[in-house]
Design a protein around this motif. Sequence first.
Motif, PDB file in Angstrom:
ATOM      1  N   LEU A 152      16.536  27.721  63.229  1.00 19.81           N
ATOM      2  CA  LEU A 152      16.644  28.908  64.112  1.00 19.81           C
ATOM      3  C   LEU A 152      16.265  29.982  63.105  1.00 19.81           C
ATOM      4  O   LEU A 152      17.097  30.259  62.259  1.00 19.81           O
ATOM      5  CB  LEU A 152      18.054  29.046  64.856  1.00 19.81           C
ATOM      6  CG  LEU A 152      18.021  30.173  65.851  1.00 19.81           C
ATOM      7  CD1 LEU A 152      16.814  30.061  66.932  1.00 19.81           C
ATOM      8  CD2 LEU A 152      19.499  29.953  66.450  1.00 19.81           C
ATOM      9  N   LEU A 153      15.512  30.790  63.426  1.00 26.17           N
ATOM     10  CA  LEU A 153      14.915  31.998  62.780  1.00 26.17           C
ATOM     11  C   LEU A 153      15.373  33.197  63.608  1.00 26.17           C
ATOM     12  O   LEU A 153      14.665  33.362  64.660  1.00 26.17           O
ATOM     13  CB  LEU A 153      13.380  32.239  62.348  1.00 26.17           C
ATOM     14  CG  LEU A 153      13.261  30.885  61.745  1.00 26.17           C
ATOM     15  CD1 LEU A 153      11.598  31.059  60.974  1.00 26.17           C
ATOM     16  CD2 LEU A 153      13.854  30.639  60.146  1.00 26.17           C
ATOM     17  N   LEU A 154      16.252  34.282  63.270  1.00 23.54           N
ATOM     18  CA  LEU A 154      16.701  35.426  63.926  1.00 23.54           C
ATOM     19  C   LEU A 154      16.377  36.689  63.130  1.00 23.54           C
ATOM     20  O   LEU A 154      16.695  36.956  62.278  1.00 23.54           O
ATOM     21  CB  LEU A 154      18.063  35.198  64.047  1.00 23.54           C
ATOM     22  CG  LEU A 154      18.662  33.948  64.645  1.00 23.54           C
ATOM     23  CD1 LEU A 154      20.474  33.927  64.585  1.00 23.54           C
ATOM     24  CD2 LEU A 154      18.253  33.702  66.074  1.00 23.54           C
ATOM     25  N   ASP A 155      15.469  37.311  63.793  1.00 25.44           N
ATOM     26  CA  ASP A 155      14.872  38.677  63.367  1.00 25.44           C
ATOM     27  C   ASP A 155      15.694  39.741  63.795  1.00 25.44           C
ATOM     28  O   ASP A 155      15.474  40.276  64.999  1.00 25.44           O
ATOM     29  CB  ASP A 155      13.309  38.914  63.433  1.00 25.44           C
ATOM     30  CG  ASP A 155      12.792  40.000  62.723  1.00 25.44           C
ATOM     31  OD1 ASP A 155      13.770  40.530  61.696  1.00 25.44           O
ATOM     32  OD2 ASP A 155      11.628  40.253  62.530  1.00 25.44           O
ATOM     33  N   GLU A 156      16.819  40.447  63.063  1.00 25.76           N
ATOM     34  CA  GLU A 156      17.660  41.411  63.345  1.00 25.76           C
ATOM     35  C   GLU A 156      18.270  41.380  64.858  1.00 25.76           C
ATOM     36  O   GLU A 156      17.754  42.017  65.864  1.00 25.76           O
ATOM     37  CB  GLU A 156      16.782  42.963  63.618  1.00 25.76           C
ATOM     38  CG  GLU A 156      16.317  43.138  62.141  1.00 25.76           C
ATOM     39  CD  GLU A 156      17.157  44.073  61.417  1.00 25.76           C
ATOM     40  OE1 GLU A 156      18.217  43.862  61.757  1.00 25.76           O
ATOM     41  OE2 GLU A 156      16.909  44.527  60.261  1.00 25.76           O
ATOM     42  N   PRO A 157      18.744  40.039  65.167  1.00 30.36           N
ATOM     43  CA  PRO A 157      18.965  39.781  66.445  1.00 30.36           C
ATOM     44  C   PRO A 157      20.004  40.819  67.333  1.00 30.36           C
ATOM     45  O   PRO A 157      20.081  40.653  68.471  1.00 30.36           O
ATOM     46  CB  PRO A 157      19.735  38.516  66.456  1.00 30.36           C
ATOM     47  CG  PRO A 157      20.098  38.323  65.217  1.00 30.36           C
ATOM     48  CD  PRO A 157      19.298  39.099  64.209  1.00 30.36           C
ATOM     49  N   VAL A 158      20.708  41.451  66.706  1.00 29.07           N
ATOM     50  CA  VAL A 158      21.853  42.393  67.272  1.00 29.07           C
ATOM     51  C   VAL A 158      21.715  43.947  67.054  1.00 29.07           C
ATOM     52  O   VAL A 158      22.553  44.535  67.209  1.00 29.07           O
ATOM     53  CB  VAL A 158      23.077  41.758  66.862  1.00 29.07           C
ATOM     54  CG1 VAL A 158      23.400  40.174  67.263  1.00 29.07           C
ATOM     55  CG2 VAL A 158      23.559  41.695  65.461  1.00 29.07           C
ATOM     56  N   SER A 159      20.492  44.211  66.283  1.00 32.49           N
ATOM     57  CA  SER A 159      20.475  45.546  65.792  1.00 32.49           C
ATOM     58  C   SER A 159      20.492  46.432  67.078  1.00 32.49           C
ATOM     59  O   SER A 159      20.727  47.457  66.571  1.00 32.49           O
ATOM     60  CB  SER A 159      19.374  45.833  64.870  1.00 32.49           C
ATOM     61  OG  SER A 159      17.979  45.558  65.716  1.00 32.49           O
ATOM     62  N   ALA A 160      19.919  46.261  68.065  1.00 30.82           N
ATOM     63  CA  ALA A 160      19.649  47.010  69.114  1.00 30.82           C
ATOM     64  C   ALA A 160      21.030  47.136  70.240  1.00 30.82           C
ATOM     65  O   ALA A 160      21.030  47.839  71.365  1.00 30.82           O
ATOM     66  CB  ALA A 160      18.438  46.778  69.889  1.00 30.82           C
ATOM     67  N   LEU A 161      21.994  46.435  69.832  1.00 38.50           N
ATOM     68  CA  LEU A 161      23.089  46.167  70.604  1.00 38.50           C
ATOM     69  C   LEU A 161      24.338  47.225  70.359  1.00 38.50           C
ATOM     70  O   LEU A 161      24.514  47.635  69.273  1.00 38.50           O
ATOM     71  CB  LEU A 161      23.554  44.627  70.715  1.00 38.50           C
ATOM     72  CG  LEU A 161      22.656  43.875  71.073  1.00 38.50           C
ATOM     73  CD1 LEU A 161      23.042  42.417  71.035  1.00 38.50           C
ATOM     74  CD2 LEU A 161      21.849  44.040  72.434  1.00 38.50           C
TER      75      LEU A 161
END
Length: 397
Positions: A152-161
């Motif tokens: 699973l590749l996650l690119d900045e998954p929570v940066s906008a939260l």
Amino acid sequence: MIRIEGLCLSVGAFALRQVCLEVASGEYFVLLGPTGAGKTLLLECLCGLYRLDGGRLIIAGRDVTHAEPRHRQIGYLPQDYALFPHRTVRQNIAFGLRRSSASRRQLQQRVQQLMEELGIDHLADRRPARLSGGEKQRVALARALAVRPQVLLLDEPVSALDESTRDDICRLLRRLNRQLNTTVLHVCHNFAEMMSVADRAAVIADGRIIQVGTPHEILQRPANLAVAQFVQPGNLLPLAKWLVVSGRSGVQLPQLVTSAKKAQPEAAHAQRAESYPSPEASCVAQKSPRTAAVQHAHETSNGQDTWVMLRSENVRVLTNAPESLPPDMTLLPATLSEITHLGATVRLRTVAEGGVELLALLGKREYIGGNYFPGQRVFLAIAHTDIHVITQDAQLS
């Protein structure tokens, strides 16, 4: 599970250069780096969105360097989530399953199970425009997990939260990693985020991996000046300045012991104790016999620039000098110049010997109990083990 061997790729003026990295099966691995360092580009290479200039990509023991994206068994959550605006939540999640050989009923059950696990089953018939940022993130994650990926590749998954939602999502990601034993490669630039999820981490800068280690090693023991500057320790000084502040108290610098052999004989200090001349300082600081004296304060024996790093949270601020101090501690007289409240913590800016500024980060409870005020005479207690010495051009071994 993931092995990157000598990956090279040029895109315009930017290039990934000889990137080598290994992520173990089931590991939660975080990739850190400043904007423009190559984090997203590296994920896109793993997804198969670029033809490499050189190197190999191996996933679960299989060389996927030239494999099509759909044959790599990778789940990818891009930074913007990339949800289909005209599809419902249920349809977005089911999109990756359309080529599955499972029956329609099995696919529906899989989608329903994911929505329940991620707490979004009540949103099944909504479209992305009617979702909050956190809800969109959960839908995109469910879509990535629907195909049961090995990686699973996650690119900045929570940066906008917001902070609360970010913490919830990080706990969810870590729980899914443990429950499903999915190997996760998570891109971010937030250190609290890294600490909350990562088993190990790597720092990338200018297209190169420059350090790999545990989160604690990355923050407390950066491999070179570039990493030290990125992790924002609070106190990062050229050795010459540090010796101005601490030379009289003999702060132990273990990393410099080997170079002391090449220094002039008269530069080596014998073990002795020295009292501070200040009337407020009644304590005695013990000099270490292993303290290395460098003839040229700004250089080690091989000519590399040398820096001293001290994380601000590792600096204790005392309003009174203790009667005695352990031999592995140093006490520095200073003046408190500025107090900044940062919510749960308080930053104290102090001025020590030679006008050198040192920062300390205190918890709220500790600050309230200390009765601090600007202009106050204080003492900075520093453990020798918290002092980290680095060279500017040290390379990842």
